[in-house]
Design a protein around this motif. Structure first.
Motif, PDB file in Angstrom:
ATOM      1  N   LEU A  78       0.829  -1.206   0.000  1.00 46.12           N
ATOM      2  CA  LEU A  78       0.000   0.000   0.000  1.00 46.12           C
ATOM      3  C   LEU A  78       0.866   1.261   0.000  1.00 46.12           C
ATOM      4  O   LEU A  78       0.585   2.217  -0.713  1.00 46.12           O
ATOM      5  N   LEU A  79       1.942   1.236   0.784  1.00 42.40           N
ATOM      6  CA  LEU A  79       2.828   2.397   0.841  1.00 42.40           C
ATOM      7  C   LEU A  79       3.671   2.498  -0.428  1.00 42.40           C
ATOM      8  O   LEU A  79       3.935   3.592  -0.940  1.00 42.40           O
ATOM      9  N   ARG A  82       1.520   3.720  -3.475  1.00 40.98           N
ATOM     10  CA  ARG A  82       0.993   5.077  -3.300  1.00 40.98           C
ATOM     11  C   ARG A  82      -0.369   5.242  -3.991  1.00 40.98           C
ATOM     12  O   ARG A  82      -0.550   6.060  -4.889  1.00 40.98           O
ATOM     13  N   PRO A  84      -3.912   6.517  -3.671  1.00 35.22           N
ATOM     14  CA  PRO A  84      -4.744   7.394  -2.826  1.00 35.22           C
ATOM     15  C   PRO A  84      -6.138   6.845  -2.588  1.00 35.22           C
ATOM     16  O   PRO A  84      -6.738   7.087  -1.532  1.00 35.22           O
ATOM     17  N   LEU A  87      -6.257   4.800   0.543  1.00 32.55           N
ATOM     18  CA  LEU A  87      -6.267   5.591   1.768  1.00 32.55           C
ATOM     19  C   LEU A  87      -7.654   6.174   2.027  1.00 32.55           C
ATOM     20  O   LEU A  87      -8.110   6.235   3.173  1.00 32.55           O
ATOM     21  N   ILE A  90      -9.820   3.363   3.352  1.00 29.94           N
ATOM     22  CA  ILE A  90      -9.510   3.075   4.753  1.00 29.94           C
ATOM     23  C   ILE A  90     -10.131   4.131   5.663  1.00 29.94           C
ATOM     24  O   ILE A  90     -10.714   3.817   6.710  1.00 29.94           O
ATOM     25  N   ALA A  91     -10.015   5.398   5.266  1.00 35.38           N
ATOM     26  CA  ALA A  91     -10.591   6.480   6.078  1.00 35.38           C
ATOM     27  C   ALA A  91     -12.106   6.332   6.192  1.00 35.38           C
ATOM     28  O   ALA A  91     -12.685   6.518   7.282  1.00 35.38           O
ATOM     29  N   LEU A 182      -5.125  -3.229   9.707  1.00 38.27           N
ATOM     30  CA  LEU A 182      -4.237  -2.449   8.841  1.00 38.27           C
ATOM     31  C   LEU A 182      -2.920  -3.158   8.578  1.00 38.27           C
ATOM     32  O   LEU A 182      -2.308  -2.963   7.518  1.00 38.27           O
ATOM     33  N   LEU A 186      -1.901  -3.299   4.677  1.00 34.47           N
ATOM     34  CA  LEU A 186      -0.667  -2.704   4.158  1.00 34.47           C
ATOM     35  C   LEU A 186       0.065  -3.619   3.183  1.00 34.47           C
ATOM     36  O   LEU A 186       0.804  -3.149   2.311  1.00 34.47           O
TER      37      LEU A 186
END
Length: 425
Positions: A78-79, A82, A84, A87, A90-91, A182, A186
Motif C-alpha cells: 500500500l505504501l 501510493r 490514494p 487511503l 480506509i478512512a 491495517l 498494508l
C-alpha cells in the motif's frame, strides 16, 4: 501484430505467468480463509463441530505450508504503490467503524456484572497512574466481593490512555482491531490477481462480524483488540529478518497473554540447534529484560496470582459448563469433546501440546533440514502458528472473542505471503 509490439506482449505474458501462486502460498491463503469462515460462522449452515475441526485444521495447514515457502520478506504494498483511493477507502471504513462502535457503546454502558474484564483493567490502570505500582495486582474490593487481577502488563497498560484522556476504554479495543486489520491491508497487493481481493474480502467479513453481529461482544465488553494488534504485528515481525524487532514483538505478545508460551522456547531451541548463538541471545534478552523490569516495578508478589492460574482456569471452565454451556458446545475449540467432567484433562493436554509440541516441532524441523542439507525457511513463523493453533484448540473456556487472535494473525501472514515476490516463484 507488428514485430515492434512483440516484446511488450511477451513481457505481459511473462508477468502473468510469473504471478501464478505456488501450492504453498495457496495453502496459506486457503487456511486464512478457513480460519475466517470458522470464526465468523460463514456459511451459517456449518455447525460448531465442523467449525471447531476446520479451525484446528486450518492452523495446522498454515504452519506446515510456511515451511514449504521460500524465505519471505514483507513488502508494504500500500505504501509502495501510493494508491490514494486505498487511503480514502480506509478512512471511510474507519469512519463507519466509529459510528457503529459508538452506537454499541452508547447502548451498553460498562458494568462489571455484564463482564468484569474492562472494569478490572480500569482499576489496574488507575492504580498505576496514581503511582501506587506495588498495589496494582492487589485484590480489587469494588468488583464482586473482591477480585484478584491477573492481566499481564502489556494487556492493561494501553488502557491507561483512556484514564488519562477520559474516554471510554472500549475505544482502545476498537483501535487495536484497526491496527490488526491495517497490518494485513498494508501488505495486500491487489495488482496480483484475485487472491489479494479474497484476503480483502476476508478482512471485511471479520470487521463486519465484529461490528454488526448481535451475538458478538468484542467491542461491547472486551479488551481483546489489544491482543489482536500485538499478534498481527508479530506476524510482520516474524518475516522482518530483524532479531531485535522479533524479540520486541514476542515480548509484547508474551506480556499480554500466555498463548505464545510454547513458541518462544521452541524458537530459542531452534536457534541453539543451528548454533546461532548471537540471534538466540538477542531474541531471549528483550523478553527476559522486560520480565525483570515488570517484577521490579510491581513487586515479586506480581507472580503469585499466576501461580494459581491453572486451578482458576479449571474452576472457571467448570462454572461456565454449569451456567453457560452454550459457550462450550457452540464455540470453537475442542472443549465440546471433553465435557465438564474432563476439564482437568483438557487443561493438561493444553500444557503438553501448546508448550511441548512446538519444541518437538523445532527439533524435527532442524533434523529435516540436516537430512536434506538445507535449512527450512520460515521456521519461526511456523512454530508460532503451531503454538497459537494448539493453544486455542485446547483452551478450557471457549469464549468467541479469543479465536479472532489467530484469525488476524493468519490474515496478516496470508497478506504478507500474497504480496511477496517469492509467492510468484
Amino acid at each position: 501484430y507488428e514485430s515492434s509490439h512483440l516484446p511488450a506482449i511477451q513481457n505481459q505474458a511473462y508477468t502473468f505467468v510469473s504471478m501464478r501462486p505456488t501450492p504453498a502460498s495457496l495453502a496459506i491463503i486457503a487456511a486464512a480463509a478457513l480460519l475466517t469462515a470458522s470464526a465468523t460462522r460463514w456459511p451459517s449452515s456449518v455447525g460448531p463441530l465442523a467449525s471447531s475441526l476446520s479451525f484446528l485444521a486450518a492452523g495446522l495447514l498454515m504452519s506446515v505450508a510456511l515451511l514449504f515457502m521460500p524465505a519471505i520478506r514483507p513488502r508494504p504494498t500500500l505504501l509502495r504503490n501510493r494508491e490514494p483511493w486505498a487511503l480514502v477507502a480506509i478512512a471511510l471504513g474507519m469512519g463507519f467503524s466509529y459510528l457503529l462502535s459508538a452506537r454499541i457503546m452508547d447502548a451498553s454502558p460498562l458494568n462489571y456484572r455484564d463482564a468484569d474484564m474492562l472494569p478490572i483493567i480500569q482499576a489496574m490502570a488507575q492504580r498505576f497512574l496514581a503511582g501506587d505500582w506495588a498495589s496494582v495486582y492487589d485484590v480489587i474490593p469494588g468488583i464482586w466481593s473482591g477480585v484478584q487481577p491477573i492481566y499481564l502488563p502489556l494487556l492493561w497498560m494501553p488502557f491507561a490512555a483512556a484514564e488519562v484522556f477520559r474516554f471510554d476504554p472500549r475505544w482502545v479495543t476498537v483501535s487495536g482491531i484497526w491496527v490488526a486489520a491495517l497490518v494485513a491491508v498494508l501488505f495486500i497487493d491487489l495488482r496480483k490477481g484475485l487472491l489479494g481481493w479474497l484476503i480483502l474480502f476476508l478482512l471485511y467479513r471479520v470487521m463486519h462480524h465484529l461490528h454488526m453481529e448481535p451475538s458478538n461482544n468484542v467491542i461491547r465488553l472486551t479488551e481483546e483488540g489489544v491482543i489482536y494488534a500485538w499478534y498481527a504485528l508479530l506476524a510482520w515481525a516474524l518475516f522482518s529478518r530483524s532479531d531485535l524487532v522479533l524479540s520486541l514483538a514476542l515480548s509484547a505478545c508474551l506480556l499480554s497473554r500466555f498463548s505464545l508460551a510454547g513458541a518462544v522456547p521452541a524458537i530459542l531451541l531452534y536457534r541453539a540447534l543451528q548454533g546461532r548463538w548471537r540471534t538466540l541471545l538477542v531474541t531471549a534478552s528483550v523478553p527476559a529484560l522486560l520480565c525483570v523490569i515488570m517484577l521490579l516495578a510491581f513487586g515479586i508478589r506480581t507472580l503469585m496470582p499466576f501461580t494459581s492460574l491453572p486451578a482458576k482456569y479449571i474452576g472457571h471452565a467448570q462454572w461456565v459448563w454449569r451456567t453457560h454451556p452454550e459457550y462450550m458446545t457452540e464455540g470453537l475449540g475442542l472443549a465440546k469433546f471433553f465435557g465438564p467432567a474432563r476439564v482437568a484433562l483438557q487443561h493438561s493436554l493444553l500444557t503438553w501440546t501448546a508448550i511441548i509440541l512446538p519444541s518437538a516441532a523445532a527439533l524435527a524441523a532442524w533434523m529435516f533440514g540436516r537430512l536434506r542439507r538445507k535449512p527450512l525457511e520460515n521456521v519461526d513463523a511456523a512454530l508460532v502458528t503451531l503454538a497459537l493453533t494448539l493453544f486455542h484448540a485446547f483452551v478450557p473456556v471457549t469464549y468467541e472473542y479469543l479465536f479472532f487472535t489467530p484469525v488476524f494473525f493468519g490474515l496478516a501472514v496470508a497478506a504478507i505471503v500474497q504480496s511477496h515476490p517469492a509467492e510468484a516463484a
